[in-house]
Design a protein around this motif. Sequence first.
Motif, PDB file in Angstrom:
ATOM      1  N   ALA A  65       0.834  -1.201   0.000  1.00  0.00           N
ATOM      2  CA  ALA A  65       0.000   0.000   0.000  1.00  0.00           C
ATOM      3  C   ALA A  65       0.871   1.254   0.000  1.00  0.00           C
ATOM      4  CB  ALA A  65      -0.933  -0.011   1.206  1.00  0.00           C
ATOM      5  N   VAL A  66       1.885   1.276   0.868  1.00  0.00           N
ATOM      6  CA  VAL A  66       2.788   2.423   0.910  1.00  0.00           C
ATOM      7  C   VAL A  66       3.550   2.541  -0.408  1.00  0.00           C
ATOM      8  CG1 VAL A  66       4.771   3.468   2.071  1.00  0.00           C
ATOM      9  CG2 VAL A  66       3.009   2.303   3.411  1.00  0.00           C
ATOM     10  N   GLY A  67       3.963   1.410  -0.954  1.00  0.00           N
ATOM     11  CA  GLY A  67       4.667   1.419  -2.228  1.00  0.00           C
ATOM     12  C   GLY A  67       3.812   1.970  -3.354  1.00  0.00           C
ATOM     13  N   MET A  68       2.506   1.699  -3.310  1.00  0.00           N
ATOM     14  CA  MET A  68       1.608   2.223  -4.337  1.00  0.00           C
ATOM     15  C   MET A  68       1.445   3.729  -4.186  1.00  0.00           C
ATOM     16  SD  MET A  68      -0.092   0.989  -6.939  1.00  0.00           S
ATOM     17  CE  MET A  68      -0.334  -0.751  -6.537  1.00  0.00           C
ATOM     18  N   ILE A  69       1.335   4.211  -2.936  1.00  0.00           N
ATOM     19  CA  ILE A  69       1.251   5.662  -2.699  1.00  0.00           C
ATOM     20  C   ILE A  69       2.539   6.343  -3.159  1.00  0.00           C
ATOM     21  CG2 ILE A  69       1.059   7.447  -0.938  1.00  0.00           C
ATOM     22  CD1 ILE A  69      -1.541   5.946  -1.459  1.00  0.00           C
ATOM     23  N   LEU A  70       3.682   5.729  -2.860  1.00  0.00           N
ATOM     24  CA  LEU A  70       4.972   6.246  -3.301  1.00  0.00           C
ATOM     25  C   LEU A  70       5.031   6.339  -4.813  1.00  0.00           C
ATOM     26  CD1 LEU A  70       8.020   6.906  -3.240  1.00  0.00           C
ATOM     27  CD2 LEU A  70       8.445   4.468  -2.814  1.00  0.00           C
ATOM     28  N   LEU A  71       4.615   5.293  -5.481  1.00  0.00           N
ATOM     29  CA  LEU A  71       4.620   5.269  -6.940  1.00  0.00           C
ATOM     30  C   LEU A  71       3.760   6.385  -7.512  1.00  0.00           C
ATOM     31  CD1 LEU A  71       5.095   3.867  -9.726  1.00  0.00           C
ATOM     32  CD2 LEU A  71       3.067   2.486  -9.212  1.00  0.00           C
ATOM     33  N   ALA A  72       2.549   6.560  -6.956  1.00  0.00           N
ATOM     34  CA  ALA A  72       1.631   7.583  -7.467  1.00  0.00           C
ATOM     35  C   ALA A  72       2.161   8.990  -7.236  1.00  0.00           C
ATOM     36  CB  ALA A  72       0.264   7.415  -6.809  1.00  0.00           C
ATOM     37  N   ALA A  73       3.056   9.146  -6.255  1.00  0.00           N
ATOM     38  CA  ALA A  73       3.624  10.468  -5.968  1.00  0.00           C
ATOM     39  C   ALA A  73       4.789  10.819  -6.875  1.00  0.00           C
ATOM     40  CB  ALA A  73       4.092  10.517  -4.510  1.00  0.00           C
ATOM     41  N   CYS A  74       5.326   9.850  -7.583  1.00  0.00           N
ATOM     42  CA  CYS A  74       6.517  10.084  -8.401  1.00  0.00           C
ATOM     43  C   CYS A  74       6.201  10.957  -9.621  1.00  0.00           C
ATOM     44  CB  CYS A  74       7.106   8.755  -8.869  1.00  0.00           C
ATOM     45  SG  CYS A  74       7.912   7.821  -7.556  1.00  0.00           S
ATOM     46  N   PRO A  75       7.195  11.663 -10.143  1.00  0.00           N
ATOM     47  CA  PRO A  75       6.985  12.481 -11.340  1.00  0.00           C
ATOM     48  C   PRO A  75       6.885  11.619 -12.585  1.00  0.00           C
ATOM     49  CG  PRO A  75       9.285  12.533 -10.694  1.00  0.00           C
ATOM     50  CD  PRO A  75       8.557  11.783  -9.612  1.00  0.00           C
ATOM     51  N   ALA A  76       6.739  12.279 -13.713  1.00  0.00           N
ATOM     52  CA  ALA A  76       6.636  11.569 -14.990  1.00  0.00           C
ATOM     53  C   ALA A  76       7.937  10.865 -15.328  1.00  0.00           C
ATOM     54  CB  ALA A  76       6.263  12.551 -16.097  1.00  0.00           C
ATOM     55  N   GLY A  77       7.829   9.773 -16.080  1.00  0.00           N
ATOM     56  CA  GLY A  77       8.995   9.002 -16.470  1.00  0.00           C
ATOM     57  C   GLY A  77       9.807   9.699 -17.552  1.00  0.00           C
ATOM     58  N   VAL A  78      11.108   9.430 -17.557  1.00  0.00           N
ATOM     59  CA  VAL A  78      12.000  10.090 -18.517  1.00  0.00           C
ATOM     60  C   VAL A  78      11.678   9.700 -19.955  1.00  0.00           C
ATOM     61  CG1 VAL A  78      14.410  10.348 -19.195  1.00  0.00           C
ATOM     62  CG2 VAL A  78      13.811  10.273 -16.782  1.00  0.00           C
ATOM     63  N   THR A  79      11.200   8.460 -20.172  1.00  0.00           N
ATOM     64  CA  THR A  79      10.923   8.006 -21.538  1.00  0.00           C
ATOM     65  C   THR A  79       9.604   8.539 -22.081  1.00  0.00           C
ATOM     66  OG1 THR A  79       9.938   5.969 -20.655  1.00  0.00           O
ATOM     67  CG2 THR A  79      12.257   5.881 -21.307  1.00  0.00           C
ATOM     68  N   SER A  80       8.877   9.330 -21.291  1.00  0.00           N
ATOM     69  CA  SER A  80       7.572   9.811 -21.752  1.00  0.00           C
ATOM     70  C   SER A  80       7.701  10.694 -22.995  1.00  0.00           C
ATOM     71  CB  SER A  80       6.863  10.573 -20.624  1.00  0.00           C
ATOM     72  OG  SER A  80       7.641  11.664 -20.185  1.00  0.00           O
ATOM     73  N   ALA A  81       8.798  11.466 -23.092  1.00  0.00           N
ATOM     74  CA  ALA A  81       8.972  12.319 -24.270  1.00  0.00           C
ATOM     75  C   ALA A  81       9.137  11.480 -25.535  1.00  0.00           C
ATOM     76  CB  ALA A  81      10.184  13.235 -24.085  1.00  0.00           C
ATOM     77  N   LEU A  82       9.913  10.395 -25.452  1.00  0.00           N
ATOM     78  CA  LEU A  82      10.088   9.529 -26.615  1.00  0.00           C
ATOM     79  C   LEU A  82       8.763   8.893 -27.012  1.00  0.00           C
ATOM     80  CD1 LEU A  82      11.786   8.013 -28.705  1.00  0.00           C
ATOM     81  CD2 LEU A  82      12.246   6.280 -26.972  1.00  0.00           C
ATOM     82  N   LEU A  83       8.024   8.374 -26.029  1.00  0.00           N
ATOM     83  CA  LEU A  83       6.750   7.727 -26.333  1.00  0.00           C
ATOM     84  C   LEU A  83       5.732   8.745 -26.851  1.00  0.00           C
ATOM     85  CD1 LEU A  83       6.697   5.296 -23.309  1.00  0.00           C
ATOM     86  CD2 LEU A  83       6.787   4.643 -25.710  1.00  0.00           C
ATOM     87  N   ALA A 123       9.885  17.905 -16.479  1.00  0.00           N
ATOM     88  CA  ALA A 123      10.816  18.733 -15.704  1.00  0.00           C
ATOM     89  C   ALA A 123      10.133  19.365 -14.496  1.00  0.00           C
ATOM     90  CB  ALA A 123      11.408  19.816 -16.606  1.00  0.00           C
ATOM     91  N   LEU A 124       8.929  19.890 -14.685  1.00  0.00           N
ATOM     92  CA  LEU A 124       8.247  20.586 -13.594  1.00  0.00           C
ATOM     93  C   LEU A 124       7.757  19.613 -12.520  1.00  0.00           C
ATOM     94  CD1 LEU A 124       6.232  23.312 -15.558  1.00  0.00           C
ATOM     95  CD2 LEU A 124       8.352  23.576 -14.265  1.00  0.00           C
ATOM     96  N   THR A 125       7.263  18.448 -12.925  1.00  0.00           N
ATOM     97  CA  THR A 125       6.828  17.471 -11.918  1.00  0.00           C
ATOM     98  C   THR A 125       8.019  16.868 -11.180  1.00  0.00           C
ATOM     99  OG1 THR A 125       6.708  15.714 -13.609  1.00  0.00           O
ATOM    100  CG2 THR A 125       4.677  16.892 -13.095  1.00  0.00           C
ATOM    101  N   SER A 126       9.174  16.825 -11.831  1.00  0.00           N
ATOM    102  CA  SER A 126      10.375  16.358 -11.140  1.00  0.00           C
ATOM    103  C   SER A 126      10.778  17.342 -10.046  1.00  0.00           C
ATOM    104  CB  SER A 126      11.523  16.175 -12.145  1.00  0.00           C
ATOM    105  OG  SER A 126      11.216  15.167 -13.084  1.00  0.00           O
ATOM    106  N   LEU A 127      10.636  18.644 -10.326  1.00  0.00           N
ATOM    107  CA  LEU A 127      10.896  19.643  -9.299  1.00  0.00           C
ATOM    108  C   LEU A 127       9.862  19.554  -8.179  1.00  0.00           C
ATOM    109  CD1 LEU A 127      11.820  22.748 -11.494  1.00  0.00           C
ATOM    110  CD2 LEU A 127      13.376  21.345 -10.137  1.00  0.00           C
ATOM    111  N   ALA A 128       8.603  19.373  -8.548  1.00  0.00           N
ATOM    112  CA  ALA A 128       7.534  19.271  -7.548  1.00  0.00           C
ATOM    113  C   ALA A 128       7.704  18.039  -6.667  1.00  0.00           C
ATOM    114  CB  ALA A 128       6.171  19.231  -8.239  1.00  0.00           C
ATOM    115  N   ALA A 129       8.405  17.021  -7.176  1.00  0.00           N
ATOM    116  CA  ALA A 129       8.602  15.785  -6.411  1.00  0.00           C
ATOM    117  C   ALA A 129       9.382  16.010  -5.124  1.00  0.00           C
ATOM    118  CB  ALA A 129       9.317  14.744  -7.272  1.00  0.00           C
ATOM    119  N   THR A 130      10.176  17.072  -5.083  1.00  0.00           N
ATOM    120  CA  THR A 130      10.919  17.357  -3.851  1.00  0.00           C
ATOM    121  C   THR A 130       9.974  17.633  -2.689  1.00  0.00           C
ATOM    122  OG1 THR A 130      11.089  19.704  -4.412  1.00  0.00           O
ATOM    123  CG2 THR A 130      12.878  18.269  -5.128  1.00  0.00           C
ATOM    124  N   LEU A 131       8.743  18.065  -2.996  1.00  0.00           N
ATOM    125  CA  LEU A 131       7.734  18.296  -1.961  1.00  0.00           C
ATOM    126  C   LEU A 131       6.702  17.178  -1.913  1.00  0.00           C
ATOM    127  CD1 LEU A 131       7.057  22.119  -2.516  1.00  0.00           C
ATOM    128  CD2 LEU A 131       8.502  21.073  -0.779  1.00  0.00           C
TER     129      LEU A 131
END
Length: 288
Positions: free
Chosen positions: A66-84, A100-108
């Motif tokens: 359950a915690v792992g799923m919450i952690l996953l949902a909190a993560c930013p977008a994947g790096v390969t999303s631009a290629l896809l 880029a912006l969600t990666s910055l937001a991930a710090t919070l």
Amino acid sequence: MITQAALPMALAFIMFAMGLTMNPGDFRLIFSHPKAMAAGLAAKLTLVPLAGLAVVLVWRPEADFAVGMILLAACPAGVTSALLTHMAGGRIALAATITALTSLAATLSVPLLVNLGLAAFAGYDRAVEIPVGKMTLGIFLVDTVPLVIGLALQRFWPLAAGRLGKVARPVATLLFALIVVGAFFSQRQALVDHVGDVVPAALVLNLLAMAGAWAVGSALRLDMADRIAVVMENGLQNSALGIFVAVTLLGNHAMMVPSIVYAFVMNLTAIAFIWAVKRRGGLIYSGR
């Protein structure tokens, strides 16, 4: 060690190849008409975490999952999303900006949501310090810097960028295919061990994220290129960050299982989405 070094290099090359296909005007267009960017960010920072919480509450996996799923949902977008996004015919600049912006937001968002998950599902009575700033810097170096280098080449040396792009794009596609195959073989035991309790939950989370992003794009009447980018950004999570936080910062290998499983699931659904978009475009073009 070779894999740990090769994967960031491969991802960096993919982003470099994407930069060769773009120009700074793509980003100026996004910021001058920010509706699509705002929609993608709002969905990523609210819709996906809420979908993760809903899946946990309905599915009721064991505490670590359950915690792992919450952690996953909190993560930013994947790096390969631009290629896809590029492969689906979406707006690459929008995808790269949201990443880029969600990666910055991930710090919070990552420390906040993970600590809420730990308190609600694992009985933690104190906050756990999660220094994701270093990981965010790593994402920036792998994602944004190579993209900017590719953009600079395209802007100042367009002929050289064009010749290089003819080689770089097929290589980037091959590298992505190798990443997916490698992910399957590295995760096959986790998929087998948790096929009944984590795989369906990860698939439901992924489909909720993509369907919700599509609904947001439709409601706001985004054009197809923007809508594709928003869907990809919401469906693809930075599973590497989820694995890093679970194992290195939380010291809990069970909590990384949802991220491992999701890494495989999200690529399958992304490829299916690309096929559906291409098929729809083909049918429209043929007049059927």
